[in-house]
Every structure is written in C-alpha cells, then in structure tokens.
Design a protein around this motif. Sequence first.
Motif, PDB file in Angstrom:
ATOM      1  N   VAL A 163       0.846  -1.189   0.000  1.00 32.85           N
ATOM      2  CA  VAL A 163       0.000   0.000   0.000  1.00 32.85           C
ATOM      3  C   VAL A 163       0.885   1.244   0.000  1.00 32.85           C
ATOM      4  O   VAL A 163       1.799   1.372   0.829  1.00 32.85           O
ATOM      5  CB  VAL A 163      -0.931   0.022   1.227  1.00 32.85           C
ATOM      6  CG1 VAL A 163      -1.823   1.258   1.198  1.00 32.85           C
ATOM      7  CG2 VAL A 163      -1.779  -1.253   1.280  1.00 32.85           C
ATOM      8  N   LEU A 190      -9.543  -0.683   1.556  1.00 35.94           N
ATOM      9  CA  LEU A 190      -8.646  -1.512   0.743  1.00 35.94           C
ATOM     10  C   LEU A 190      -9.434  -2.481  -0.127  1.00 35.94           C
ATOM     11  O   LEU A 190      -9.106  -2.694  -1.308  1.00 35.94           O
ATOM     12  CB  LEU A 190      -7.697  -2.302   1.646  1.00 35.94           C
ATOM     13  CG  LEU A 190      -6.658  -1.535   2.457  1.00 35.94           C
ATOM     14  CD1 LEU A 190      -5.764  -2.514   3.202  1.00 35.94           C
ATOM     15  CD2 LEU A 190      -5.829  -0.628   1.574  1.00 35.94           C
ATOM     16  N   VAL A 198     -10.455   1.165   7.313  1.00 35.90           N
ATOM     17  CA  VAL A 198      -9.312   1.109   6.398  1.00 35.90           C
ATOM     18  C   VAL A 198      -9.335  -0.197   5.611  1.00 35.90           C
ATOM     19  O   VAL A 198      -9.092  -0.217   4.404  1.00 35.90           O
ATOM     20  CB  VAL A 198      -7.992   1.271   7.173  1.00 35.90           C
ATOM     21  CG1 VAL A 198      -6.789   1.082   6.236  1.00 35.90           C
ATOM     22  CG2 VAL A 198      -7.923   2.641   7.839  1.00 35.90           C
ATOM     23  N   LEU A 208      -3.541   4.758  -1.395  1.00 35.44           N
ATOM     24  CA  LEU A 208      -4.500   5.199  -0.375  1.00 35.44           C
ATOM     25  C   LEU A 208      -4.446   6.720  -0.243  1.00 35.44           C
ATOM     26  O   LEU A 208      -3.515   7.273   0.339  1.00 35.44           O
ATOM     27  CB  LEU A 208      -4.175   4.547   0.974  1.00 35.44           C
ATOM     28  CG  LEU A 208      -5.210   4.702   2.082  1.00 35.44           C
ATOM     29  CD1 LEU A 208      -6.508   4.005   1.716  1.00 35.44           C
ATOM     30  CD2 LEU A 208      -4.672   4.153   3.405  1.00 35.44           C
ATOM     31  N   VAL A 240       0.717   5.060   0.824  1.00 34.43           N
ATOM     32  CA  VAL A 240      -0.061   6.080   1.516  1.00 34.43           C
ATOM     33  C   VAL A 240       0.391   7.440   0.997  1.00 34.43           C
ATOM     34  O   VAL A 240       1.585   7.727   0.926  1.00 34.43           O
ATOM     35  CB  VAL A 240       0.127   5.983   3.043  1.00 34.43           C
ATOM     36  CG1 VAL A 240      -0.666   7.062   3.768  1.00 34.43           C
ATOM     37  CG2 VAL A 240      -0.313   4.601   3.531  1.00 34.43           C
ATOM     38  N   SER A 279     -11.016  -0.733  -2.983  1.00 30.34           N
ATOM     39  CA  SER A 279      -9.941  -0.281  -3.871  1.00 30.34           C
ATOM     40  C   SER A 279      -9.481  -1.414  -4.779  1.00 30.34           C
ATOM     41  O   SER A 279      -9.031  -1.182  -5.910  1.00 30.34           O
ATOM     42  CB  SER A 279      -8.748   0.223  -3.050  1.00 30.34           C
ATOM     43  OG  SER A 279      -9.090   1.342  -2.269  1.00 30.34           O
TER      44      SER A 279
END
Length: 438
Positions: free
Chosen positions: A13, A322, A318, A87, A15, A325
Amino acid sequence: MAVAARVPKSLRVLVSEGNSTSAREAITILGLSGHRVEVCDPSRVCLARFSRFLSRFHRCPGLRQDPAGFLGFVERLLAAQHFDVLLPVHEQGFLFARVGQRLSGRTGIALPAFESYRVAHNKAGFSRLLDQLRLPQPPTQIVKSEAELRVAMRFPSVVKTSVGTASRGIWFVRNADDLEAVMRDLRAQGLSGQDLSVQGLGVQGFGANRTFADEVLVQDFVNGITGKAQAVFCRGQLLGFHGYRQIAAGAGGGEAIKQSESRADVRAHVAAIGEHLGWHGALSVDYVLADAATPLLIDCNPRLVEPMSAYLAGVDLVGLLLAISQGEIPQASQHSRDGVRTHLAMQALLGCASRGGDRKHIARTCWQLAARRGAYADSTEELTPARLDWVSLVPLAMVALALLVQPRWGATLANKGWGAHLLDLDSIAIIARQDFPG
C-alpha cells in the motif's frame, strides 16, 4: 479491535502523505493487518517516519506548492514498482479524483467522480447540498464580499472559508472586535482587490466592499456537543460507519479525547449524502448537538479522519477501503461499539499549552497520560500507541519535552502539521484547470 475486511493477501500500500494524524493512524491499522506500508511525503521528519510499520519512505514534492510535480512523482513510482493500493489519506484525493483515468489500471484506488469530490471538499458546495437534500445544518449564509459579510453577521457566528482543513479558515465571531479581526485575516489571505458598489448596504468608502477570493460562509454559532461520523461507500452504498463525540478538545479544535457514539439519525444523513453523490471511498461528516434530538451537520471531509477510533470500536474502515480499492464489494460491516473511549496524547498536550497551560499543567497532563489517570483512566491511545509501536513515542516525547521547556511553543508545534500536504485556493485552481496537468 476490529476484524479486518476480507482481503485475500498481504497488500503493498502506498499512503499519499505521512504528516497528518489520519495518515499516522491509518499506517498503524495497515501494519497491524499485515500489509506492507510505504509513504510519500515532502517532509523528512513527518509523523509516519516514526513507526515500525513503515517499510519505505519516499520524499516527494509538496502537493500545495507543486501539484503537477507531486502527481508526476506518484505516477513514476507506480510505473517503477507494483502497488496493490494507492490510499489517498488526505487532500491528495482531490488531485487523484481529477486524474482518475490516468491512474486507472496502474493501482487500486477508491475515489468518487471529481465533481462529487469537489462538492464534499468545498464548504459552500456542501452547505448547498445539505439544503438540496433538506438535511439539518445551522442557519447559513454564503457571501462574496466584506459588505455582504457585515450584513449577514449575527453575533455570535462562525465564519468559514470554503477551502480549509485541519481547522484552518474558521473563526468564532462573538463581537465587533472579533469581526474586524476576521476581516484583517481574510484580507491577509487574499482578496481580489476589486471594489464593488455598496449602495444600499450602509457601507461607505473605497475598499469597504472588496470581493473575496472565494465564497465565505457565515453560520449561526451553535453551542453543543460536537461529533464526527466516518463512512466507507461502494458506488453510493454505505458499507461501513462509525461515529464519536468529542470529550475534550486538543489544539485547533481537534479531539484530544473522544468516545464512540453511532447515532442512527447521523448514519441516515451520511447515507443520504453518499447515495446522492454516488460516493466511492471514504467520507467523514462533522455535526453539533444543541440538544439530544437534532444533529446539525457543519462540515464534510472526503476522506477518513483518524480511523483508529473506529478500529478500536470494532470496525475496520481502512480494511473496507482496501477491499473496494481492489474492486471487491464486501458485505456491510457491523455497527461499531458505543462507549469506547480513546485519546491522542499529542493533541492533549498541545491543547493544554494552547489554552495557556504552564509547565505545571503540562507536567500533570504528562503524568495522567502515562499513568492512565483522570480523564485517561479508561481510554486507549490511538495516535502514538507505544504498546503496539514503540517508535511512535519519539515524536510524542519530543513534543512533551519542548512544551515543558517552553509552553508557548504549543501553537507553533501544532501549526507544523498543517504543511505542504494540504491544498489552498491557488493549488486547487491549478488542479481544476482544464489543461491540468499540462
């Protein structure tokens, strides 16, 4: 803690920034869930650097100063390395929503259409949406000049610029002196300089009705309990929801202590907003309760705000983010537990200093936090959880030491969190321009 949403494997991921409290808490949740976390940020010493869950740090151009440079950096990173999810943890979502087609296929990302994002990101646009949906908000007027603001003013009021996050661009106006201070601040932030006719408004003299660079909101001040609602949507369908109310304030109006409280009426309001906008991704709404019956919606953030509160109350927002996503449509999560109290030690210390606390008050707050006494007796640390991530103690210890040396540094330290990862009117105009990124 929450049971993670169904994600088939450990994900890599990226960020989008690492200096906000929201980013820092998201990193903790990602790390606890077994994901590989990388961060891009313009600051070498952002909060994210002080976490055992951070796998790699990428220093990038600042979003505000160079949005095209920031986008190019992220695109090159996505081209050179594989990331399962990008993210957008803060205002980078505005940029990513603008260029959604360019990012599509390169990585997983959950964002609504750009026009929907703009409505939620802009305070005037959000106020108009509430009127359109007939959802409750304090009496609000939208003005475009100094003279209009003066006519609209009723003491006490709250004045807000249309663009602003982390409590920037918000003033509490209780009397004429406060109003003049607001006018000075607005001029310092930039007016168009155009002088308009002020006939009929009771204002005379050149410059008395200079137009604002953007719309300004004037809302009746409502004294009551403040709360926040956080949600994750999939194509307009509400999948995850969490709410909390403020128990004690920190610096800049943020929460130092919060307690989970999911109200059915607020959930219904947030669901209506997300459905109308066809929202895809994270959305947060602030409200105030003047009485127990009617929550008045006062602000919107098109992102998750400090998601650790929800995680500790049993909802992994969160993880849901994910999952969508990655193109999944997970089942709606269960309600978060009410009555779960959490705190942010750094906010508590900065808030104590900003309210004029001396070394004695700050030292007492440090002791109460360490010993979990007083207001923190039944509360869990969410921003710098030493038991889960010992490295997070480093910035907390530095802030505590600085305030013990000089309590007046509180405002300066708090302002350091409102940096290059945030947008302003100029950068928003650049991103929204038809030929962006040029």
